[in-house]
Design a protein around this motif. Structure first.
Motif, PDB file in Angstrom:
ATOM      1  N   GLN A 177      -4.768   2.887  -0.950  1.00 48.34           N
ATOM      2  CA  GLN A 177      -4.636   1.429  -0.931  1.00 48.34           C
ATOM      3  C   GLN A 177      -3.233   0.997  -0.494  1.00 48.34           C
ATOM      4  OE1 GLN A 177      -7.056  -0.779  -1.156  1.00 48.34           O
ATOM      5  NE2 GLN A 177      -8.515   0.904  -1.418  1.00 48.34           N
ATOM      6  N   GLU A 178      -2.214   1.758  -0.924  1.00 51.44           N
ATOM      7  CA  GLU A 178      -0.839   1.431  -0.534  1.00 51.44           C
ATOM      8  C   GLU A 178      -0.630   1.626   0.963  1.00 51.44           C
ATOM      9  OE1 GLU A 178       3.207   0.292  -0.912  1.00 51.44           O
ATOM     10  OE2 GLU A 178       1.347  -0.142  -1.973  1.00 51.44           O
ATOM     11  N   ARG A 181      -2.196  -1.460   2.560  1.00 50.04           N
ATOM     12  CA  ARG A 181      -1.394  -2.651   2.271  1.00 50.04           C
ATOM     13  C   ARG A 181      -0.072  -2.625   3.034  1.00 50.04           C
ATOM     14  NH1 ARG A 181       2.846  -4.427  -0.036  1.00 50.04           N
ATOM     15  NH2 ARG A 181       3.566  -2.350  -0.583  1.00 50.04           N
ATOM     16  N   GLN A 184      -0.374  -3.179   6.869  1.00 52.19           N
ATOM     17  CA  GLN A 184      -0.658  -4.569   7.228  1.00 52.19           C
ATOM     18  C   GLN A 184       0.595  -5.425   7.101  1.00 52.19           C
ATOM     19  OE1 GLN A 184      -3.926  -5.317   4.529  1.00 52.19           O
ATOM     20  NE2 GLN A 184      -5.446  -4.838   6.085  1.00 52.19           N
ATOM     21  N   ILE A 185       1.329  -5.266   6.003  1.00 52.54           N
ATOM     22  CA  ILE A 185       2.531  -6.073   5.774  1.00 52.54           C
ATOM     23  C   ILE A 185       3.632  -5.714   6.765  1.00 52.54           C
ATOM     24  CG2 ILE A 185       4.427  -6.454   4.136  1.00 52.54           C
ATOM     25  CD1 ILE A 185       2.318  -6.397   1.920  1.00 52.54           C
TER      26      ILE A 185
END
Length: 197
Positions: A177-178, A181, A184-185
């Motif tokens: 998940q990291e 995330r 994307q960021i």
């Protein structure tokens, strides 16, 4: 001792998926002990890599005659903070890379080059195919003389999948998940900073 064939097949499938998902490759040749590096999209078909290069690129002369070649494909990557885990860990960096070695030969046939450019565009436009490169496009024909096509026969595959696989299942999922995330960021922040310049 080699891993079981099933494991080898799975690894190859994962590496091929990386090539197809992230087709922009780092293509490395060596001349007179100096590396020449170009970033090009390569398409994996019939167990080979196919690409195109501007004839004025100095590396173009090395992408023929069965010269040795190294190619690197990169997938997602990011810093993994121990704070995301449910267990005590150290900081690390997770990433996906595929390193390939092979022999490269030039393809001189301009009709094959034209069809290859059309096929590559079709592949890159998937799944929506909002643009089709027309075989009768006059700009396509006019530019064929400035492009060289090459084909790489792969002699060695090496997948580097560092994804916190040695952790417990909940921590593996947290790292997954990291990775999503953070990518994307970081993409958004980088592009914001570049386009504001």
């Amino acid at each position: 001792m080699y891993p079981p064939k099933q494991h080898q097949d799975n690894n190859l499938q994962h590496m091929v998926k990386v090539l197809k998902t992230y087709p922009l490759a780092t293509v490395i040749s060596v001349k007179d002990n100096q590396p020449l590096i170009t970033h090009l999209p390569l398409i994996y078909e019939n167990e080979k890599l196919v690409g195109h290069i501007d004839i004025n690129n100095p590396q173009a002369q090395l992408l023929k005659n069965n010269n040795d070649i190294t190619v690197i494909f990169g997938g997602p990557e990011c810093y993994i903070s121990p704070s995301i885990y449910s267990t005590t860990q150290l900081p690390t960096w997770n990433y996906i890379k595929v390193h390939l070695k092979g022999k490269v030969k030039g393809i001189e046939d301009k009709a094959a080059l034209k069809q290859s450019l059309i096929s590559m565009t079709e592949f890159l436009e998937a799944p929506h195919h909002q643009y089709v490169l027309d075989a009768n496009n006059p700009r396509l024909d006019a530019n064929l003389k400035y492009i060289e096509m090459f084909e790489i026969t792969i002699t060695n595959w090496e997948g580097k999948f560092k994804l916190s696989q040695d952790k417990i299942p909940t921590d593996i999922e947290a790292a997954r998940q990291e990775l999503i995330r953070a990518n994307q960021i970081s993409i958004e922040k980088l592009l914001d900073s570049i386009f504001k310049m």
